[in-house]
Design a protein around this motif. Structure first.
Motif, mmCIF file in Angstrom:
data_model
loop_
_atom_site.group_PDB
_atom_site.id
_atom_site.type_symbol
_atom_site.label_atom_id
_atom_site.label_comp_id
_atom_site.label_asym_id
_atom_site.label_seq_id
_atom_site.Cartn_x
_atom_site.Cartn_y
_atom_site.Cartn_z
ATOM 1 N N ILE A 82 69.906 99.213 -75.813
ATOM 2 C CA ILE A 82 70.055 100.628 -75.446
ATOM 3 C C ILE A 82 71.536 100.987 -75.398
ATOM 4 O O ILE A 82 71.952 102.027 -75.912
ATOM 5 N N ALA A 83 72.332 100.118 -74.783
ATOM 6 C CA ALA A 83 73.770 100.364 -74.680
ATOM 7 C C ALA A 83 74.415 100.425 -76.061
ATOM 8 O O ALA A 83 75.248 101.302 -76.330
ATOM 9 N N LEU A 84 74.019 99.504 -76.940
ATOM 10 C CA LEU A 84 74.586 99.503 -78.292
ATOM 11 C C LEU A 84 74.164 100.744 -79.087
ATOM 12 O O LEU A 84 74.964 101.303 -79.834
ATOM 13 N N HIS A 85 72.928 101.188 -78.904
ATOM 14 C CA HIS A 85 72.491 102.418 -79.581
ATOM 15 C C HIS A 85 73.257 103.624 -79.029
ATOM 16 O O HIS A 85 73.693 104.490 -79.803
ATOM 17 N N ALA A 86 73.428 103.694 -77.713
ATOM 18 C CA ALA A 86 74.190 104.799 -77.107
ATOM 19 C C ALA A 86 75.642 104.772 -77.582
ATOM 20 O O ALA A 86 76.230 105.819 -77.866
ATOM 21 N N ALA A 87 76.217 103.574 -77.688
ATOM 22 C CA ALA A 87 77.589 103.443 -78.173
ATOM 23 C C ALA A 87 77.694 103.849 -79.639
ATOM 24 O O ALA A 87 78.678 104.480 -80.048
ATOM 25 N N THR A 88 76.678 103.521 -80.421
ATOM 26 C CA THR A 88 76.682 103.874 -81.841
ATOM 27 C C THR A 88 76.618 105.386 -82.030
ATOM 28 O O THR A 88 77.351 105.953 -82.852
ATOM 29 N N VAL A 89 75.774 106.050 -81.243
ATOM 30 C CA VAL A 89 75.716 107.521 -81.300
ATOM 31 C C VAL A 89 77.081 108.097 -80.910
ATOM 32 O O VAL A 89 77.620 108.976 -81.592
ATOM 33 N N HIS A 90 77.635 107.579 -79.831
ATOM 34 C CA HIS A 90 78.942 108.059 -79.368
ATOM 35 C C HIS A 90 80.010 107.866 -80.439
ATOM 36 O O HIS A 90 80.768 108.783 -80.744
ATOM 37 N N ILE A 91 80.081 106.661 -80.999
ATOM 38 C CA ILE A 91 81.156 106.355 -81.947
ATOM 39 C C ILE A 91 81.026 107.206 -83.206
ATOM 40 O O ILE A 91 82.026 107.607 -83.789
ATOM 41 N N CYS A 92 79.806 107.523 -83.611
ATOM 42 C CA CYS A 92 79.616 108.420 -84.759
ATOM 43 C C CYS A 92 80.155 109.812 -84.448
ATOM 44 O O CYS A 92 80.748 110.468 -85.314
ATOM 45 N N CYS A 93 79.984 110.260 -83.214
ATOM 46 C CA CYS A 93 80.495 111.581 -82.813
ATOM 47 C C CYS A 93 82.023 111.617 -82.766
ATOM 48 O O CYS A 93 82.613 112.697 -82.878
ATOM 49 N N THR A 94 82.648 110.457 -82.617
ATOM 50 C CA THR A 94 84.119 110.450 -82.563
ATOM 51 C C THR A 94 84.742 110.819 -83.900
ATOM 52 O O THR A 94 85.940 111.117 -83.948
ATOM 53 N N PHE A 95 83.952 110.808 -84.979
ATOM 54 C CA PHE A 95 84.487 111.181 -86.283
ATOM 55 C C PHE A 95 84.483 112.695 -86.504
ATOM 56 O O PHE A 95 85.087 113.186 -87.459
ATOM 57 N N LEU A 96 83.813 113.449 -85.643
ATOM 58 C CA LEU A 96 83.697 114.902 -85.814
ATOM 59 C C LEU A 96 85.034 115.638 -85.834
ATOM 60 O O LEU A 96 85.174 116.618 -86.576
ATOM 61 N N PRO A 97 86.042 115.218 -85.059
ATOM 62 C CA PRO A 97 87.324 115.935 -85.152
ATOM 63 C C PRO A 97 87.949 115.920 -86.547
ATOM 64 O O PRO A 97 88.720 116.820 -86.878
ATOM 65 N N MET A 146 79.300 97.235 -83.789
ATOM 66 C CA MET A 146 78.057 97.628 -83.112
ATOM 67 C C MET A 146 76.843 97.423 -84.009
ATOM 68 O O MET A 146 75.818 96.904 -83.567
ATOM 69 N N LEU A 147 76.967 97.824 -85.270
ATOM 70 C CA LEU A 147 75.847 97.651 -86.201
ATOM 71 C C LEU A 147 75.557 96.172 -86.438
ATOM 72 O O LEU A 147 74.398 95.766 -86.513
ATOM 73 N N LEU A 148 76.593 95.366 -86.509
ATOM 74 C CA LEU A 148 76.412 93.929 -86.671
ATOM 75 C C LEU A 148 75.727 93.324 -85.444
ATOM 76 O O LEU A 148 74.794 92.524 -85.572
ATOM 77 N N LEU A 149 76.144 93.731 -84.252
ATOM 78 C CA LEU A 149 75.515 93.225 -83.028
ATOM 79 C C LEU A 149 74.046 93.628 -82.956
ATOM 80 O O LEU A 149 73.197 92.829 -82.550
ATOM 81 N N LEU A 150 73.746 94.854 -83.343
ATOM 82 C CA LEU A 150 72.348 95.294 -83.350
ATOM 83 C C LEU A 150 71.535 94.481 -84.362
ATOM 84 O O LEU A 150 70.395 94.113 -84.089
ATOM 85 N N ARG A 151 72.123 94.182 -85.482
ATOM 86 C CA ARG A 151 71.423 93.377 -86.495
ATOM 87 C C ARG A 151 71.197 91.959 -85.994
ATOM 88 O O ARG A 151 70.121 91.397 -86.137
ATOM 89 N N TRP A 152 72.236 91.341 -85.422
ATOM 90 C CA TRP A 152 72.103 89.980 -84.894
ATOM 91 C C TRP A 152 71.034 89.931 -83.820
ATOM 92 O O TRP A 152 70.259 88.987 -83.748
#
Length: 143
Positions: free
Chosen positions: A85-100, A133-139
């Motif tokens: 759950i934490a990794l998914h929440a972090a992944t959503v967050h990190i994707c939003c950091t590209f919006l600027p 994050m994606l690698l950790l989710l895959r592992w």
């Protein structure tokens, strides 16, 4: 069938350090946002949240929610609780950091698309965090 115990221990050690490192960064950066003027990303984050919500959320409210989100993700990653759950929440967050890069190119680039300001560099380095994050989710899915 059980895998070689040394392989399991190496994987645990590897993911343990990576998760705790991510957790520390999230906790630190999130905690700073609870105190106005302390986070160097405060103005950018506030403006991005306001733009993303079409002005429905003001910067102080958005920053508080972002600080809470980042801090909770950091604590979960540091403790290893609800890791997926934490990794998914972090992944959503990190994707939003590209919006600027889209919303505020004048803050991110000296010359579009390659000349980055310090803000742009701060954002682009998140590609590394996203990959981790994606690698950790895959592992975690493989285990």
């Amino acid at each position: 069938m059980l895998s070689n115990p040394l392989v399991i221990i190496r994987r645990i050690d590897r993911t343990w350090l990576i998760l705790r490192g991510l957790g520390l960064v999230y906790l630190w950066f999130g905690f700073l946002k609870f105190f106005p003027g302390l986070s160097p990303a405060e103005e950018l984050a506030g403006a991005t949240i306001s733009q993303l919500t079409l002005g429905l959320m003001d910067a102080p409210t958005g920053l508080f929610l972002l600080a809470f989100w980042e801090t909770v993700v950091g604590l979960l990653l540091l403790t290893g609780l609800f890791k997926r759950i934490a990794l998914h929440a972090a992944t959503v967050h990190i994707c939003c950091t590209f919006l600027p890069l889209i919303f505020f190119p004048q803050w991110c680039f000296t010359q579009i698309p390659f000349g980055l300001t310090l803000v742009g560099q701060y954002i682009i380095k998140n590609v590394v965090f996203l990959g981790i994050m994606l690698l950790l989710l895959r592992w975690d899915r493989i285990r």
